[in-house]
Design an enzyme around this catalytic site. Structure first.
Site, short mmCIF file in Angstrom:
data_model
loop_
_atom_site.label_atom_id
_atom_site.label_comp_id
_atom_site.label_asym_id
_atom_site.label_seq_id
_atom_site.Cartn_x
_atom_site.Cartn_y
_atom_site.Cartn_z
N LYS A 52 -29.63 -21.66 24.88
CA LYS A 52 -30.07 -20.42 24.28
C LYS A 52 -31.53 -20.56 23.99
CE LYS A 52 -30.98 -17.72 21.02
NZ LYS A 52 -32.06 -17.02 21.43
N GLY A 92 -34.01 -25.38 14.59
CA GLY A 92 -34.87 -23.95 14.08
C GLY A 92 -35.04 -24.03 12.66
N GLY A 97 -29.93 -22.37 10.38
CA GLY A 97 -29.19 -23.67 10.39
C GLY A 97 -28.04 -23.32 9.60
N GLU A 116 -31.14 -29.69 13.42
CA GLU A 116 -32.48 -30.18 13.48
C GLU A 116 -33.44 -28.86 12.87
OE1 GLU A 116 -33.82 -33.21 14.00
OE2 GLU A 116 -31.93 -33.85 15.22
N CYS A 143 -42.50 -28.61 13.74
CA CYS A 143 -41.68 -29.13 12.82
C CYS A 143 -42.27 -30.11 11.87
CB CYS A 143 -40.41 -29.45 13.25
SG CYS A 143 -40.22 -30.72 14.63
N GLU A 147 -42.50 -24.06 3.79
CA GLU A 147 -42.99 -24.54 5.36
C GLU A 147 -43.82 -23.49 5.71
OE1 GLU A 147 -40.02 -24.54 8.46
OE2 GLU A 147 -41.42 -26.15 9.41
P1 NAD Z 1 -35.06 -19.65 14.08
O1 NAD Z 1 -34.24 -20.53 13.23
O2 NAD Z 1 -35.56 -18.29 13.81
O3 NAD Z 1 -34.71 -19.50 15.76
C1 NAD Z 1 -34.25 -20.78 16.49
C2 NAD Z 1 -33.33 -20.42 17.46
O4 NAD Z 1 -32.06 -19.70 16.84
C3 NAD Z 1 -33.76 -19.27 18.45
O5 NAD Z 1 -33.31 -19.19 19.66
C4 NAD Z 1 -33.00 -17.95 17.62
O6 NAD Z 1 -33.21 -16.77 18.49
C5 NAD Z 1 -31.80 -18.46 17.36
N1 NAD Z 1 -31.17 -17.87 16.22
C6 NAD Z 1 -31.60 -17.04 15.36
N2 NAD Z 1 -30.51 -16.55 14.48
C7 NAD Z 1 -29.36 -17.16 14.87
C8 NAD Z 1 -28.04 -17.08 14.51
N3 NAD Z 1 -27.57 -16.45 13.41
N4 NAD Z 1 -27.27 -17.76 15.26
C9 NAD Z 1 -27.34 -18.79 16.03
N5 NAD Z 1 -28.66 -18.64 16.54
C10 NAD Z 1 -29.80 -17.99 16.00
O7 NAD Z 1 -36.36 -20.74 14.29
P2 NAD Z 1 -38.16 -20.37 14.91
O8 NAD Z 1 -38.62 -19.59 13.96
O9 NAD Z 1 -37.74 -20.09 16.21
O10 NAD Z 1 -38.66 -21.84 14.91
C11 NAD Z 1 -39.32 -22.35 14.02
C12 NAD Z 1 -38.49 -23.25 13.09
O11 NAD Z 1 -37.93 -24.19 13.81
C13 NAD Z 1 -39.24 -24.21 11.86
O12 NAD Z 1 -38.68 -23.96 10.72
C14 NAD Z 1 -39.44 -25.50 12.71
O13 NAD Z 1 -39.60 -26.28 11.61
C15 NAD Z 1 -38.19 -25.70 13.20
N6 NAD Z 1 -38.27 -26.83 14.31
C16 NAD Z 1 -37.47 -27.88 13.84
C17 NAD Z 1 -37.42 -29.00 14.75
C18 NAD Z 1 -36.86 -30.47 14.39
O14 NAD Z 1 -36.68 -31.26 15.51
N7 NAD Z 1 -36.25 -30.56 13.03
C19 NAD Z 1 -38.24 -28.91 15.98
C20 NAD Z 1 -38.91 -27.71 16.31
C21 NAD Z 1 -38.70 -26.55 15.28
#
Ligand code: NAD
Length: 474
Positions: free
Chosen positions: A167, A220, A225, A242, A276, A378
Site C-alpha cells: 500500500k 511511517g 507504527g 521503520e 526520515c 521530529e
Molecule cells: P504515516 O505514518 O502517516 O503514513 C505511512 C503509511 O501508513 C501511509 O501509507 C498511510 O496511509 C499508512 N497508514 C496510516 N494510518 C495507518 C494505520 N492505522 N494502519 C496502517 N497503515 C496506516 O507517515 P507519513 O507522514 O506518510 O511519513 C512520514 C514519516 O515516515 C516520518 O515520521 C518519517 O520519518 C517516516 N519515515 C521513516 C523511514 C525509515 O526508514 N525509518 C523512511 C521514510 C519515512
C-alpha cells in the site's frame, strides 16, 4: 489484484485525486481501495505463492534484474512522474528511481547463495535446517521516498520467494503503480506483487489485520507504527517498523567546515527536509560556531526554491498544504515564545508563482534552548535548528536526549572522536563526515522509538524467511 500503471483506462472504481504540490494541478487519480480489495489481493497473492516460492531463486532474480534494467532505461519518465506527484527536484527524483533499480539489482542474486544447514546428530540421525519464505507479506509505505521505500520491501520480499500486498501513501501512489507495472511487464507472474491504493485507516489496517498475511513491513510515523504493531499482534504477524527520526549532526572543532556546511545543507534540505534520516538537530562546537553558522547561513540563503521540474531548483515544495500549515504553526510558536533566532527563512516565499504550491523557505534557527520543541519533535520540513556545545561529552549527551534513534553524524578529522561518538550515540546508523547516504548493502533501522527490525543488507532477506528443521532417522 495487481493494479497496473495504466489502471485509469476504463476504471469504474471510486478514485481519489493526486495533485502536484508545486502547482496544485491534477496529476492523475488513483483507485480508492477497500478492505474487500485487500482481501482479493491477499487471495491472489496466496494463489501465486505456490508457483513463485518454488521457482529456482535464479529465475526469480532474473525477473527482478530485467525490471531494474527497464527502470533505468525509463528513469527520466519515471522521475518526472515522481516529481509531479511528490514535488522533489527532478535530479533527486532521477537518483531515487535509479536507487530503486540498484536495490533490485542488489537483491536479485542473493537468494541463489542462501544455503540451509546440515548436522549429524546421533542418536536422532540427520538434521536439516531449511529456509522457507514466510508466505504472503504486507508492505505499507509513506509518500516521502515512495520508489526507494518500495524497493526496500519488494526487493528482499520477492527475492526470498514471498508474495506481497503493498500500500503506497495517498499523496504519492502513482510512481509505485508505474514501477509495479514494469515488474509485471518484466515477467512477474500475476498475484506476486499486488498494489492496493487508498487510505491508511481502510487499506492499511485491512493489511495489518488480515489473518493470511504473515509479516507486515511498515514505514511511517511512530504513532502509526504503534497502531500497526497492535493491529498485527492478534494474528501473530512479524512486524518490521521503520519509523521517524530526529537525527543529530555534530560538528567538532577540527571538522572541515566547508564539507560540514555542504553536509548540513544536503542533510537537512534534500527532499525539502522530508526524509526520515535528515539532519533534524545540529550541534556545533562553540569554538567554530561563529564561522560555521556564518557560512551555513549564506549557503542556505542561496538555495533556489521552486517547481522541481525547473532548471536550477535546489528545493521543491512540502508534500501538501496541511504539512506546510503544521510547519508554519510550529515556527510561529517558537517565534512568539521568543525562543532562538531565525537567521534565514522562517516563512513562505512571496509572489513569483509560489502561491499555488506548498512552498516554505529553507530556514535556520540558532540560539535555541535545549528543550525547544524544534529539538524534541521530529520536524518534517526545511527547518534546521542549531545549538552550540562545549565539547564531545556535551554533544553526545544532547544527541542522545531524544526518544528517537534512527541516524546521527559526526564531523571530525580525529578517528578516536569519531569512534567514541559512533559507540555512544544510540542510533541505528552513524555516519562520519557524511550524512544521509544509505547504500542497499548497509542495514537501516532505528533504536528506541524509531522502530523495530532492519531493512537493507543481506540479512533483510533472512527477515523474509523462516528456518524449518527436518530430523531424519536413518
Ligand atoms: P504515516 O505514518 O502517516 O503514513 C505511512 C503509511 O501508513 C501511509 O501509507 C498511510 O496511509 C499508512 N497508514 C496510516 N494510518 C495507518 C494505520 N492505522 N494502519 C496502517 N497503515 C496506516 O507517515 P507519513 O507522514 O506518510 O511519513 C512520514 C514519516 O515516515 C516520518 O515520521 C518519517 O520519518 C517516516 N519515515 C521513516 C523511514 C525509515 O526508514 N525509518 C523512511 C521514510 C519515512
Amino acid at each position: 489484484m495487481l493494479i497496473r500503471g495504466e489502471w485509469t483506462d476504463g476504471c469504474n472504481e471510486e478514485t481519489f485525486e493526486v495533485r502536484n504540490p508545486a502547482t496544485a494541478a491534477l496529476v492523475d487519480r488513483a483507485p480508492l481501495g477497500s478492505a474487500e480489495d485487500v482481501g482479493n489481493a491477499v487471495d491472489a497473492a496466496d494463489e501465486a505463492l505456490n508457483g513463485w516460492s518454488v521457482l529456482p531463486p535464479r529465475d526469480r532474480g532474473r525477473i527482478l534484474f530485467l525490471a531494474a534494467r527497464t527502470v533505468r532505461n525509463r528513469s527520466a519518465e519515471l522521475a518526472a512522474l515522481l516529481t509531479a506527484e511528490q514535488g522533489k527536484p527532478f535530479q533527486e527524483a532521477v537518483d531515487e528511481i535509479r536507487g530503486f533499480a540498484q536495490v533490485l539489482e542488489y537483491y536479485h542474486a542473493l537468494p541463489a547463495s542462501l544455503h540451509g544447514g546440515y548436522l549429524t546428530l546421533p542418536p536422532y540421525g540427520h538434521a536439516l535446517v531449511a529456509h522457507r519464505p514466510l508466505g504472503v507479506c504486507g508492505a505499507i509505505i509513506p509518500w516521502n521516498m515512495p520508489a526507494i521505500l518500495m524497493a526496500w520491501k519488494v526487493g528482499p520480499a520477492l527475492a526470498a520467494g514471498n508474495t506481497l500486498v503493498l500500500k503506497p501513501a495517498c499523496a504519492a501512489p502513482l510512481t509505485c503503480l508505474a514501477l509495479a507495472g514494469i515488474l509485471q511487464d518484466s515477467g512477474l507472474p500475476a498475484g506476486v506483487l499486488n498494489v492496493v491504493t487508498g487510505s491508511g485507516e481502510t487499506v492499511g489496517r485491512a493489511i495489518t489485520r488480515h489473518p493470511a498475511i504473515r509479516k507486515v513491513s511498515f514505514t511511517g510515523e511512530v504513532e502509526t507504527g504503534r497502531q500497526v504493531a497492535m493491529d498485527a499482534a492478534p494474528t501473530m504477524k512479524r512486524v518490521t517498523l521503520e519509523l521517524g527520526g530526529s537525527d543529530p549532526m555534530i560538528v567538532c572543532d577540527d571538522a572541515d567546515i566547508a564539507d560540514a556546511v555542504e553536509g548540513a545543507v544536503r542533510g537537512r534540505f534534500y527532499n525539502c527536509g522530508q526524509t526520515c534520516t535528515a539532519v533534524k538537530r545540529l550541534y556545533v562546537f562553540e569554538s567554530v560556531a561563529e564561522e560555521f553558522i556564518r557560512r551555513l547561513t549564506a549557503r542556505i540563503a542561496s538555495l533556489q526554491v521552486g517547481n522541481g521540474m525547473e532548471e536550477g531548483v535546489d528545493m521543491g515544495p512540502l508534500i501538501n498544504g496541511a504539512a506546510r500549515e503544521r510547519l508554519i504553526r510550529l515556527v510561529d510558536a517558537v517565534r512568539k515564545r521568543g525562543e532562538g533566532r531565525i537567521v534565514t527563512g522562517g516563512g513562505v516565499p512571496g509572489g513569483g508563482g509560489y502561491e499555488r504550491g506548498s512552498f516554505y523557505l529553507p530556514t535556520l534557527v540558532t540560539d535555541l534552548p535545549s528543550d525547544s520543541v524544534l529539538f524534541s519533535e521530529e520536524v518534517f520540513g526545511p527547518v534546521l535548528p542549531v545549538a552550540t556545545v562545549s565539547d564531545l561529552d556535551d554533544a553526545i549527551e544532547q544527541a542522545n536526549s531524544t526518544r528517537y534513534g534512527l541516524g546521527a553524524s559526526i564531523w571530525t578529522k580525529n578517528i578516536e572522536t569519531a569512534m567514541r561518538a559512533a559507540d555512544e550515540i544510540r542510533a541505528g546508523i552513524v555516519w562520519v563526515n557524511q550524512h544521509l547516504r544509505i547504500p542497499p548493502e548497509v542495514p537501516l533501522g532505528g533504536v528506541k522509538e524509531s522502530g523495530i527490525g532492519r531493512e537493507n543488507g543481506y540479512r533483510a532477506l533472512e527477515r523474509y524467511l523462516e528456518e524449518r528443521a527436518i530430523l531424519i532417522k536413518p
